[in-house]
Scaffold this motif. Structure first.
Motif, short mmCIF file in Angstrom:
data_model
loop_
_atom_site.label_atom_id
_atom_site.label_comp_id
_atom_site.label_asym_id
_atom_site.label_seq_id
_atom_site.Cartn_x
_atom_site.Cartn_y
_atom_site.Cartn_z
N ARG A 27 0.85 -1.35 -0.32
CA ARG A 27 -0.05 -0.32 0.06
C ARG A 27 0.96 1.67 -0.02
NH1 ARG A 27 -4.69 2.55 -0.17
NH2 ARG A 27 -5.97 3.46 1.10
N TYR A 28 1.56 1.03 0.69
CA TYR A 28 2.51 2.06 0.62
C TYR A 28 4.06 2.66 -0.77
CZ TYR A 28 5.80 5.64 2.31
OH TYR A 28 7.49 6.57 2.76
N ILE A 29 4.38 1.52 -1.03
CA ILE A 29 4.91 2.06 -2.00
C ILE A 29 4.60 2.19 -3.61
CG2 ILE A 29 6.90 0.93 -3.89
CD1 ILE A 29 7.47 -1.21 -1.61
N ALA A 30 4.86 4.25 -3.82
CA ALA A 30 4.27 4.98 -4.59
C ALA A 30 4.15 4.73 -6.26
CB ALA A 30 4.60 6.35 -4.33
N MET A 31 4.42 3.11 -6.83
CA MET A 31 4.50 3.01 -8.02
C MET A 31 3.45 2.25 -8.56
SD MET A 31 8.73 2.04 -7.70
CE MET A 31 8.75 1.97 -9.70
N PRO A 32 3.91 1.82 -9.98
CA PRO A 32 2.63 1.08 -10.34
C PRO A 32 2.49 -0.31 -10.11
CG PRO A 32 3.41 1.89 -12.43
CD PRO A 32 3.91 2.83 -10.77
N THR A 33 1.55 -1.36 -9.62
CA THR A 33 1.28 -2.48 -9.44
C THR A 33 2.66 -3.52 -10.27
OG1 THR A 33 -1.01 -1.85 -8.14
CG2 THR A 33 -0.34 -4.29 -8.41
N VAL A 82 -0.41 -9.20 -8.12
CA VAL A 82 -0.43 -8.22 -8.55
C VAL A 82 -2.17 -8.05 -8.18
CG1 VAL A 82 -1.72 -7.02 -10.70
CG2 VAL A 82 0.79 -8.11 -10.75
N THR A 83 -2.93 -8.99 -8.01
CA THR A 83 -4.56 -8.51 -7.20
C THR A 83 -4.29 -8.24 -6.36
OG1 THR A 83 -4.07 -11.03 -7.64
CG2 THR A 83 -5.49 -9.68 -9.51
N TYR A 84 -3.74 -9.04 -5.65
CA TYR A 84 -3.23 -8.39 -4.42
C TYR A 84 -2.62 -7.66 -3.60
CZ TYR A 84 -1.71 -8.55 0.76
OH TYR A 84 -2.00 -8.31 2.24
N PHE A 85 -2.55 -6.50 -4.30
CA PHE A 85 -1.72 -5.52 -4.24
C PHE A 85 -2.73 -4.68 -5.24
CE2 PHE A 85 3.48 -4.77 -3.18
CZ PHE A 85 3.59 -6.26 -2.51
N TYR A 86 -3.40 -4.36 -6.16
CA TYR A 86 -5.03 -3.51 -6.47
C TYR A 86 -5.54 -3.67 -5.20
CZ TYR A 86 -3.71 -2.85 -11.44
OH TYR A 86 -2.79 -1.86 -12.50
N ALA A 87 -5.79 -4.90 -4.27
CA ALA A 87 -6.47 -4.84 -3.71
C ALA A 87 -6.82 -3.91 -2.23
CB ALA A 87 -6.89 -6.30 -2.91
N LEU A 88 -4.99 -4.02 -1.90
CA LEU A 88 -4.68 -3.55 -0.84
C LEU A 88 -4.78 -1.97 -1.61
CD1 LEU A 88 -0.87 -4.36 -0.03
CD2 LEU A 88 -3.47 -4.78 1.22
N LYS A 89 -4.44 -1.65 -2.56
CA LYS A 89 -4.23 -0.07 -2.40
C LYS A 89 -6.12 0.50 -3.14
CE LYS A 89 0.41 0.31 -5.02
NZ LYS A 89 0.58 1.41 -4.18
N LEU A 90 -6.39 -0.10 -3.14
CA LEU A 90 -7.82 -0.20 -3.81
C LEU A 90 -8.39 0.22 -2.74
CD1 LEU A 90 -8.91 -2.26 -6.83
CD2 LEU A 90 -9.30 0.51 -6.54
N SER A 91 -8.84 -0.47 -1.09
CA SER A 91 -9.36 -0.46 -0.37
C SER A 91 -8.54 0.20 0.89
CB SER A 91 -10.28 -1.61 -0.02
OG SER A 91 -9.12 -3.28 0.56
N ASN A 92 -7.94 -0.93 1.92
CA ASN A 92 -6.65 -0.25 3.24
C ASN A 92 -6.48 -1.77 2.91
OD1 ASN A 92 -8.49 -1.48 5.12
ND2 ASN A 92 -9.42 -0.19 4.78
#
Length: 285
Positions: A27-33, A82-92
């Motif tokens: 969630r913290y790293i500010a780069m494309p998933t 990839v989908t797990y990191f999308y889940a983190l970035k979309l929610s919390n």
């Protein structure tokens, strides 16, 4: 004997803690998933290769028949990450990690389709408990909601991870777990290589320390420690202790990201974790 057991328990708890850092870092790293996952896989691949060489672990694939399941499991691992990191970035972190933790029940439900085991009707009840937990977690039934999308990505990630585990389960007798993880990182590195050319990597310099932490601490050390711990504990005992992952993840998110879960997250998450513990205890008997 007691000291050895304490050391083994400590190792398993440490592995669980290290693996749970993926939520905060993702969630913290500010780069494309996809770029994050490429660096995670590529750095971990190098570290795992060096480890195998140091330990003189043979990396040879024993049969041409193994190429296909290795590739499919690597593809599933890429989609899972990839989908797990999308889940983190979309929610919390809380919603992402709890929705991912539906994977033990998904494995139990799918296992009869992959392996020669009899289906147990109790899994219908456990599946309903997990589904109820997810409903409680969901803040609103609106597909446009980013939190709902995050939960859906998390469950899909769990599905991919479950299928990957069931495929690899048929090969763990022939191959060291580190070898399997090494080839998975090789496949992910190749599959996601185009992301470096089509996505923004301008933040690489500032984000690289966190990418290194994700690959080294979370992936290489965390997963290696977990594999090592399985020598001293049954898979059931290990899975019960690894149920602490969402709790560790939520605590880390509180301290490092100032994310405070709402009450429904605690209730829904508790129900999901309860099903994992019930299944772990049942499978131990």
């Amino acid at each position: 004997m007691e000291n050895a057991h304490l050391k083994n328990i400590s190792g398993l708890l440490l592995a669980t803690l290290f693996i749970s850092t993926s939520g905060v870092l993702g969630r913290y790293i500010a780069m494309p998933t996809e770029v994050i996952i490429w660096f995670r896989a590529a750095i971990a691949m190098v570290l795992l290769y060096l480890y195998c060489k140091y330990k003189k672990i043979d990396l040879t694939i024993k049969s041409p028949k193994d190429y296909k399941p290795f590739f499919i499991s690597g593809l599933l691992m890429a989609v899972h990450w990839v989908t797990y990191f999308y889940a983190l970035k979309l929610s919390n972190v809380a919603l992402g990690v709890l929705s991912l933790y539906t994977f033990p029940i998904i494995i139990a439900l799918l296992e009869p389709l992959f392996l020669k085991v009899k289906f147990d009707p109790i899994y219908i009840l456990l599946g309903l408990m997990v589904f109820t937990g997810l409903i409680i977690l969901t803040p609103e039934f609106n597909i446009e909601s980013t939190q709902v999308k995050g939960i859906l990505f998390g469950v899909f990630s769990a599905f991919c991870y479950a299928v990957r585990v069931l495929i690899l389960k048929q090969h763990v007798a022939k191959y060291n777990g580190t070898i399997l993880m090494f080839y998975q990182t090789v496949i992910i590195t190749i599959l996601l290589l185009p992301s470096l050319f089509f996505m923004d990597i301008s933040g690489l310099k500032s984000q690289f320390p966190y990418l290194l932490l994700l690959a080294f601490l979370t992936t290489a050390i965390g997963h290696s420690l977990m594999l090592h711990s399985l020598k001293f504990f049954s898979a059931s005992s290990a899975s019960i202790i690894s149920s602490l992952q969402p709790i560790f993840g939520i605590i880390l998110a509180f301290f490092f990201l100032q994310e405070i879960p709402i009450m429904r997250t605690f209730w829904g998450g508790s129900l999901i974790l309860l099903t994992v513990v019930i299944e772990s205890v049942r499978s131990k008997k």
